[in-house]
Write an enzyme that holds these catalytic residues in place. Structure first.
Site, PDB file in Angstrom:
ATOM      1  N   HIS A   3       0.770  -1.113  -0.012  1.00  0.00           N
ATOM      2  CA  HIS A   3      -0.056  -0.142   0.004  1.00  0.00           C
ATOM      3  C   HIS A   3       0.859   0.987   0.184  1.00  0.00           C
ATOM      4  O   HIS A   3       1.596   1.504   0.999  1.00  0.00           O
ATOM      5  CB  HIS A   3      -0.772   0.133   1.380  1.00  0.00           C
ATOM      6  N   GLU A  57      -2.936  14.617  10.902  1.00  0.00           N
ATOM      7  CA  GLU A  57      -3.838  14.378  10.034  1.00  0.00           C
ATOM      8  C   GLU A  57      -5.512  14.849  10.322  1.00  0.00           C
ATOM      9  O   GLU A  57      -5.925  14.219  11.273  1.00  0.00           O
ATOM     10  CB  GLU A  57      -4.208  12.851   9.575  1.00  0.00           C
ATOM     11  N   HIS A  70      -6.019  12.605  14.111  1.00  0.00           N
ATOM     12  CA  HIS A  70      -5.068  11.905  14.296  1.00  0.00           C
ATOM     13  C   HIS A  70      -3.640  12.602  14.374  1.00  0.00           C
ATOM     14  O   HIS A  70      -3.086  13.013  13.437  1.00  0.00           O
ATOM     15  CB  HIS A  70      -4.897  10.455  13.650  1.00  0.00           C
ATOM     16  N   TYR A  84     -15.522   5.390   3.675  1.00  0.00           N
ATOM     17  CA  TYR A  84     -14.032   5.095   3.733  1.00  0.00           C
ATOM     18  C   TYR A  84     -13.842   3.862   3.838  1.00  0.00           C
ATOM     19  O   TYR A  84     -14.256   3.120   4.848  1.00  0.00           O
ATOM     20  CB  TYR A  84     -13.571   6.159   4.701  1.00  0.00           C
ATOM     21  N   HIS A  92      -0.594   2.750  11.724  1.00  0.00           N
ATOM     22  CA  HIS A  92       0.669   3.456  11.593  1.00  0.00           C
ATOM     23  C   HIS A  92       0.688   4.693  12.735  1.00  0.00           C
ATOM     24  O   HIS A  92      -0.389   5.228  13.243  1.00  0.00           O
ATOM     25  CB  HIS A  92       0.773   4.133  10.123  1.00  0.00           C
ATOM     26  N   HIS A  97      -3.341   4.714  14.730  1.00  0.00           N
ATOM     27  CA  HIS A  97      -4.664   4.698  14.033  1.00  0.00           C
ATOM     28  C   HIS A  97      -4.425   3.719  12.883  1.00  0.00           C
ATOM     29  O   HIS A  97      -3.336   3.377  12.465  1.00  0.00           O
ATOM     30  CB  HIS A  97      -5.091   6.008  13.390  1.00  0.00           C
TER      31      HIS A  97
END
Length: 433
Positions: free
Chosen positions: A291, A340, A364, A349, A334, A370
């Site tokens: 990803h 963010e 976050h 989402y 992560h 998160h």
């Protein structure tokens, strides 16, 4: 409005040297400030950067108007307690993830100016660093009221209802799925053709937003400059009076004017409001495995004094194909240096299929863990990895090197999800040696 605002004509490009006139012959030829401008208009310069900024970064526009903007009444304090500037350091914020449900619109009997509510902010407008993340909740158009923000540029992300943004340079119509950017110091007003409207705002105190460098991506990809649209010149009857609300140094002021601030008959320059349809974003992703970092979804960036570490990145997650093999396809778990603030314009989402709703928001901060909730983890860990289209979805992030601090309004709002952390509570130790 007089001229092509009636048919909402646009000029293409981001940061271009535009030239437009609502009346033929209104633009001077060969000089910016002739002794007498055509039609006895007043030349007025707006500089979005310091005079000595490098040529490729210098932003300014010459306007030719029926009356200069110095013509106004005296300013008096204006009350707007929900639109705040900078971070309140007295708020003790635990290093935990935060999430808000969509803030309801049913009590929004206000226009855009009074409908802005700050959720979180960082930095300092006086030091020209950081941003503020707002939501707007409005039900009435601004009629004879206008606003000018001397603290920062305004990035609009509509979520419900179209906006018609009238600026000194012309008119932009923006619908959900599109964004608009109004430079610092440019006067504007907002009309709501669909009535009740909600959306997100990024107030950028720092360096102006620009297109990110593409590096190894090459010359094509992400947002193309030609897909940004600037308005053509348009002006109102100059004899119509307005209330002008000005934001400066984090405070609000109001002054009466006997003329419309939207009296620019012609203009040329590269400082302009623009709009952009996110459907034109050329999404790039992995076609093998793993990803990729969300930086490949950056539409606009506001750089800081540290190369590669943005004051703010505006990032979108639009419809796209997922084809990676042997890969956990949603975002991994992560902790980031960058903080963010996230919103959802429409759809679902993929990392939070049940708990994140259009019109909501999450925060976050730096090094706060998160990632996917339990449902998303289970589904992604066991699904058959065929090519998959994520469709009818648009999420975004205001990502900043500075920690966001929520406002009292945000922390006391009934929309604050007190149980957000529970979405990870079911993730058990699955170690199988």
């Amino acid at each position: 409005m007089t001229q092509a605002s009636a048919d909402l004509s646009y000029q293409s490009g981001f940061g271009n040297e535009y030239a437009t006139e609502a009346v033929p012959g209104a633009l001077p030829q060969g000089r910016n400030s002739p002794q007498r401008a055509p039609f006895d208009l007043y030349p007025e310069l707006i500089s979005g950067t310091a005079f000595t900024a490098p040529r490729h970064e210098n932003r300014r526009t010459w306007m030719y108007r029926r009356q200069p903007s110095v013509v106004s009444g005296r300013y008096k304090p204006y009350a707007q307690a929900q639109w705040t500037t900078g971070a309140n350091r007295e708020i003790a914020l635990p290093p935990e993830p935060l999430r808000w449900a969509p803030i309801p619109l049913d009590k929004a009997d206000v226009d855009f100016i009074d409908g802005v509510h700050t959720l979180a902010a960082n930095g300092d407008a006086e030091a020209q660093t950081g941003i503020a993340a707002h939501v707007y909740l409005a039900s009435r158009s601004m009629e004879r009221r206008a606003v000018v923000n001397a603290d920062g540029e305004m990035l609009f992300v509509p979520q419900q209802g179209r906006l018609v943004i009238t600026t000194e340079m012309g008119v932009l119509e923006v619908k959900p799925g599109e964004i608009a950017l109004v430079p610092r110091g440019v006067v504007f007003k907002v009309a709501l053709p669909d009535g009740l409207s909600r959306g997100y705002l990024c107030e950028n105190y720092g360096a102006q937003f620009r297109l990110p460098e593409l590096g190894p991506i090459g010359s094509n990809g992400l947002a193309n400059a030609r897909d940004f649209q600037a308005p053509v010149a348009a002006f109102e009857d100059a004899s119509v009076g307005y209330e002008l609300v000005k934001k400066s140094g984090g405070r609000f002021w109001s002054a009466p004017t006997r003329q419309s601030p939207f009296n620019v008959v012609a203009w040329h320059g590269n400082l302009s409001p623009v709009k952009y349809d996110t459907a034109h974003f050329m999404t790039i992703g992995s076609i093998s495995f793993d990803h990729p970092d969300p930086s490949i979804f950056t539409v606009l960036t506001s750089p800081s004094d540290t190369p590669g570490t943005a004051n703010c990145d505006f990032v979108i997650f639009p419809p796209r194909w997922l084809v990676m093999e042997d890969t956990f396809r949603p975002p991994w778990y992560h902790r980031n240096l960058m903080s963010e603030f996230m919103g959802l314009v429409y759809g679902e989402y993929d990392a939070k299929p049940g708990g994140f709703k259009p019109g909501g928001a999450s925060l976050h901060n730096c090094m706060v863990p998160h990632g996917p909730d339990e449902e998303a983890f289970e589904k992604a860990s066991h699904s058959d990895l065929k090519p998959q289209k994520l469709d009818n979805t648009l999420a975004f992030m205001f990502e900043s090197r500075y920690r966001f601090i929520p406002t009292e309004f945000a922390m006391q709002s009934p929309a604050l999800d007190q149980d957000y952390a529970d979405c990870w509570a079911g993730l058990k130790d699955q170690y199988k040696p």
